[in-house]
Design a protein around this motif. Structure first.
Motif, short mmCIF file in Angstrom:
data_model
loop_
_atom_site.label_atom_id
_atom_site.label_comp_id
_atom_site.label_asym_id
_atom_site.label_seq_id
_atom_site.Cartn_x
_atom_site.Cartn_y
_atom_site.Cartn_z
N SER A 55 16.85 -7.37 -35.40
CA SER A 55 18.05 -7.11 -34.61
C SER A 55 17.78 -5.88 -33.77
O SER A 55 17.28 -4.88 -34.27
CB SER A 55 19.25 -6.85 -35.52
N GLU A 56 18.07 -5.98 -32.51
CA GLU A 56 18.00 -4.77 -31.68
C GLU A 56 19.13 -3.84 -32.10
O GLU A 56 20.10 -4.27 -32.76
CB GLU A 56 18.11 -5.14 -30.20
N CYS B 230 1.56 -7.49 -25.15
CA CYS B 230 1.79 -8.23 -26.39
C CYS B 230 1.02 -9.56 -26.34
O CYS B 230 1.27 -10.47 -27.14
CB CYS B 230 3.29 -8.45 -26.61
N PHE C 207 7.03 -13.99 -40.01
CA PHE C 207 7.58 -12.84 -39.29
C PHE C 207 9.01 -12.58 -39.75
O PHE C 207 9.70 -13.47 -40.22
CB PHE C 207 7.64 -13.11 -37.78
N GLY D 237 8.77 -9.50 -34.95
CA GLY D 237 9.81 -10.51 -34.74
C GLY D 237 9.37 -11.48 -33.67
O GLY D 237 8.47 -11.18 -32.89
N GLU E 64 10.71 -13.42 -24.47
CA GLU E 64 10.54 -13.29 -25.93
C GLU E 64 10.79 -11.86 -26.39
O GLU E 64 11.37 -11.62 -27.45
CB GLU E 64 9.13 -13.73 -26.36
N GLU E 65 10.36 -10.90 -25.57
CA GLU E 65 10.53 -9.49 -25.98
C GLU E 65 12.00 -9.08 -25.93
O GLU E 65 12.38 -8.07 -26.50
CB GLU E 65 9.70 -8.56 -25.09
C1 LIG Z 1 5.49 -10.19 -31.68
C2 LIG Z 1 6.36 -9.09 -31.21
O1 LIG Z 1 5.90 -7.99 -31.02
N1 LIG Z 1 7.65 -9.38 -31.01
C3 LIG Z 1 8.65 -8.40 -30.66
C4 LIG Z 1 10.00 -9.06 -30.59
C5 LIG Z 1 11.10 -8.13 -30.16
C6 LIG Z 1 12.45 -8.47 -30.72
C7 LIG Z 1 13.57 -7.56 -30.25
N2 LIG Z 1 13.45 -7.14 -28.88
C8 LIG Z 1 13.62 -6.34 -31.17
O2 LIG Z 1 13.03 -5.31 -30.85
O3 LIG Z 1 14.28 -6.42 -32.21
C9 LIG Z 1 8.66 -7.32 -31.74
O4 LIG Z 1 8.99 -6.17 -31.38
O5 LIG Z 1 8.34 -7.57 -32.91
#
Ligand SMILES: CC(=O)N[C@@H](CCC[C@H](N)C(=O)O)C(=O)O
Length: 376
Positions: free
Chosen positions: A176-177, A94, A172, A321, A127-128
């Protein structure tokens, strides 16, 4: 190549991707690099597996913040690059290796060429997932060094090098996971009538979830439900007692997020009835939308257009996100896309950003921060 030392740094970081809050080698690498810079105006504070770094200004009237995320993803790299990941099963897919490198490049410039204002660089873990921004914001270090405004970037494989893209307002999505566990009754493949098969239940559930965006979200609004992983069962001739769906929900408003979650809950309740099973839903980490401050964003775009050779695109929103959105809920600022011209996109095992973008971004951000620090 200009800024060649930072290409080497990027390649070093690329080889040691680590998951959220496990960025031990990454933090060590960053610290070792920072410790060989002139220390006269630098102050470094470790925070969990991340870092806060302050470059004290000559005559500060404000604090300018710059945030880089530092974690990798659980992806097995397939680029075939000579400097590919040494951590089997993990990859900087990423661009966080590029984000960190650019932050080091900008920081290096200002450690050697002090400006008036204080600068704070945040190297943010996770962040991920599960999200490092909120706990970082709750820390004493952040409270003590809270920036007056903040900047961050994200690599954009679809744009050419020499391009940046951003917009005023929402850039962006809210995210929500989504984790759904199904619990039924396993048994012999030949006696399905004595079981409650969670592979069949999970299959119906995945299909039914698709109706939420098409039938419950206003067609003029936006929503995404992606199920990225399904697990369940043991072998081909045993009916699965359990199944698990892992995914993510994306919207552009809190209201739509509420609608989608309500529909997910209703559909899951329906699956429980239809398949006589038990289900639990866990929403994991939720990220706030990235809402760019209109004035700062426009000013940055104008600056980049007039004062640099960058092509500036006023882009559309994306359903990606970023927990950087939490910082922007407390501190005005913005995020922008940096073109890195990769044939393969974000979260792809063959993502291969063009490293020329590193120098371009270091120059752009150095010039912008220098200019902002002249304002009184
Ligand atoms: C920029 C980017 O790819 N960010 C991720 C953020 C993940 C957020 C969380 N783990 C989810 O999957 O909801 C993205 O997947 O967009």
């Amino acid at each position: 190549m200009k800024h060649e030392q930072f290409v080497k740094i990027r390649r070093d970081l690329h080889q040691i991707p680590e998951l959220g809050f496990q960025e031990v080698k990454t933090q060590k690498y960053l610290l070792e690099y920072l410790q060989q810079l002139p220390q006269d105006f630098l102050e470094i504070k470790s925070w969990k597996t991340g870092l806060f770094v302050k470059v004290h200004g000559k005559n500060p009237s404000q604090t300018i913040g710059y945030r880089a995320d530092i974690d990798g993803l659980p992806i097995t790299e397939e680029t075939g690059l000579s400097f590919c990941s040494k951590h089997e099963g993990y990859m900087h897919a990423c661009g966080h290796d590029i984000h960190m490198t650019i932050a080091l490049g900008v920081l290096t410039h200002f450690a050697k060429n002090r400006v008036d204002d204080d600068l704070v660089f945040l190297f943010q873990p996770a962040e991920e997932g599960p999200g490092g921004a909120l706990p970082m914001m709750a820390s004493d270090e952040f409270k003590a060094w809270k920036p007056d405004f903040m900047v961050a970037l994200h690599i954009a494989p679809e744009y050419p090098v020499g391009t940046i893209a951003t917009r005023e307002g929402i850039l962006f999505a809210n995210t929500s996971e989504l984790f759904i566990d199904l619990h039924g009754k396993g048994g012999h493949a030949a006696f399905p009538h004595e079981t409650k098969d969670m592979i069949v239940a999970a299959s119906f559930l995945v299909t039914q979830l698709q109706s939420i965006v098409s039938r419950n979200v206003d067609p003029l609004d936006s929503g995404v439900i992606t199920i990225g992983k399904i697990t369940g069962g043991t072998v081909q001739n045993i009916i699965a007692e359990k199944a698990r769906l892992e995914g993510t929900i994306r919207t552009l408003s809190d209201d739509t997020m509420k609608i989608m979650k309500k529909r997910i809950e209703a559909i899951v309740a329906g699956i429980e009835t239809s398949f006589d099973c038990k289900a639990t839903i866990d929403y994991g980490a939720n990220y706030r939308q990235v809402d760019n401050d209109p004035t700062l964003t426009r000013e940055f775009m104008t600056f980049a257009e007039k004062e640099t050779n960058m092509k500036v695109i006023d882009c559309n929103k994306a359903m990606t996100g970023e927990d950087y959105g939490y910082f922007l809920s407390e501190v005005p600022g913005f995020m922008f896309w940096l073109g890195v011209a990769s044939e393969h996109g974000l979260h792809h095992a063959k993502l291969n950003p063009n490293e020329n973008a590193i120098g371009e971004a270091i120059d752009l951000l150095t010039a912008y921060i220098t200019e902002k620090s002249k304002e009184k």
